[in-house]
Design an enzyme around this catalytic site. Structure first.
Site, PDB file in Angstrom:
ATOM      1  N   ARG A  66       0.704  -1.037  -0.193  1.00 17.09           N
ATOM      2  CA  ARG A  66      -0.076  -0.153  -0.023  1.00 17.09           C
ATOM      3  C   ARG A  66       1.178   1.293   0.159  1.00 17.09           C
ATOM      4  O   ARG A  66       2.065   1.316   0.462  1.00 17.09           O
ATOM      5  CB  ARG A  66      -0.783   0.142   1.272  1.00 17.09           C
ATOM      6  CG  ARG A  66      -1.826  -0.996   1.180  1.00 17.09           C
ATOM      7  CD  ARG A  66      -3.085  -0.884   2.391  1.00 17.09           C
ATOM      8  NE  ARG A  66      -3.689   0.382   2.376  1.00 17.09           N
ATOM      9  CZ  ARG A  66      -3.660   1.179   3.207  1.00 17.09           C
ATOM     10  NH1 ARG A  66      -2.781   1.205   4.179  1.00 17.09           N
ATOM     11  NH2 ARG A  66      -4.501   2.247   3.187  1.00 17.09           N
ATOM     12  N   LYS A 131       5.209  -8.916  11.089  1.00 20.63           N
ATOM     13  CA  LYS A 131       4.550  -8.754   9.901  1.00 20.63           C
ATOM     14  C   LYS A 131       4.954 -10.248   8.984  1.00 20.63           C
ATOM     15  O   LYS A 131       5.977 -10.349   8.632  1.00 20.63           O
ATOM     16  CB  LYS A 131       4.889  -7.900   9.032  1.00 20.63           C
ATOM     17  CG  LYS A 131       3.936  -7.577   7.620  1.00 20.63           C
ATOM     18  CD  LYS A 131       3.987  -6.382   7.067  1.00 20.63           C
ATOM     19  CE  LYS A 131       3.110  -6.249   5.672  1.00 20.63           C
ATOM     20  NZ  LYS A 131       3.275  -4.943   5.289  1.00 20.63           N
ATOM     21  N   ARG A 267      -0.703   3.188  12.943  1.00 15.80           N
ATOM     22  CA  ARG A 267       0.076   2.814  13.683  1.00 15.80           C
ATOM     23  C   ARG A 267      -0.265   2.490  15.166  1.00 15.80           C
ATOM     24  O   ARG A 267      -0.970   3.560  15.508  1.00 15.80           O
ATOM     25  CB  ARG A 267       1.476   3.905  13.489  1.00 15.80           C
ATOM     26  CG  ARG A 267       2.020   3.903  12.161  1.00 15.80           C
ATOM     27  CD  ARG A 267       2.702   2.663  11.755  1.00 15.80           C
ATOM     28  NE  ARG A 267       3.581   2.581  10.596  1.00 15.80           N
ATOM     29  CZ  ARG A 267       2.997   2.262   9.184  1.00 15.80           C
ATOM     30  NH1 ARG A 267       1.775   1.949   9.386  1.00 15.80           N
ATOM     31  NH2 ARG A 267       3.671   2.351   8.227  1.00 15.80           N
TER      32      ARG A 267
END
Length: 270
Positions: A66, A131, A267
């Protein structure tokens, strides 16, 4: 740990699909190297490629996340692929599709034994705060003839020498599962099956039926967060998502406001 990885094999992947996914698959192409599987399918939209077209690549030379971020994709060290789907509706009816894609990925990972998989709104795949994968949806068209290309990237066994370029905590399936051989063909078949079945369901029911399942994977709900909007950041506490997939953010004054995707980045506040 040295992980032995098999190369992607189209016939093997097709053989591993569910019956429903095999019926919904229009075509599957596998390439050694592409700039981007998303870009490849986007280039085929105007050639009238149908829903259920899938593209996989051993390596992406210009893989994207993104907001223009790059996605690391060493040869045969991950799983990178995209699905083209055409919707006979307007763009507004597709709200929540990115989250539905995340649910399909999370289901896939659970099937191979990743018990602590989580999703970070709107499109990151996590494991214990690191991640594991990402999702990128790109779309276009007009009401009644809208298309979406959904790209998924998963870390399978990243070479440590190349992974130092990643600017956030990351993890791969080799570490999570503690195995020295992973079947990327089986993983690809499971993922494609989940994506096709989820998109077919979404086309008829939207995100409403999936909102409760999202909550099971949501790793942001209840956390203090910072939403970086185009003009100003908003700080508050995440309160899950609504029936459209919008993030519900409670601010200090007690108000809860929905925020939809687009160029919003999230975040977790520290």
């Amino acid at each position: 740990m040295d992980v032995m990885l098999e190369l992607l094999d189209r016939d093997c992947i097709v053989a591993g699909l569910t019956d429903a996914a095999r019926a919904g698959l229009s075509q599957l192409e596998v390439y050694p190297v592409l700039d981007s599987t998303n870009s490849y399918l986007l280039s085929k939209v105007h050639e009238d490629w149908p829903s259920g077209s899938v593209c996989l690549a051993e390596q992406q030379q210009a893989g994207r996340g993104r907001q223009g971020r790059s996605w690391l994709s060493p040869f045969a060290a991950g799983l990178a692929g995209s699905l083209l789907w055409r919707f006979p509706v307007s763009a507004a009816a597709l709200s929540g599709l990115s989250l539905a894609t995340g649910i399909a990925v999370a289901r896939t990972l659970r099937q191979i034994g990743v018990t602590e998989v989580g999703l970070k709104w709107p499109n990151d795949v996590w494991w214990r705060g690191r991640k594991l994968g990402g999702i990128l949806l790109e779309s276009g068209g007009k009401a009644g003839a809208f298309y979406v290309v959904a790209g998924v990237g998963l870390n399978v066994a990243l070479p440590k020498s190349q992974a130092i370029a990643i600017d956030q905590p990351w993890v791969d399936l080799a570490e999570i599962l503690g195995v020295d051989r992973l079947s990327r063909n089986s993983l690809a078949a499971l993922l494609i099956s989940e994506l096709i079945e989820t998109f077919a369901r979404f086309q008829h029911s939207g995100f409403t039926d999936l909102a409760a399942e999202w909550a099971c994977f949501d790793r942001v709900a209840g956390q203090p967060v910072r939403l970086n909007l185009p003009n100003t950041p908003v700080i508050g506490t995440a309160r899950g998502v609504d029936a459209t997939g919008a993030l519900l953010l409670e601010t200090a004054d007690g108000r809860i406001t929905p925020y939809i995707g687009g160029e919003i980045s999230l975040r977790i506040a520290r």
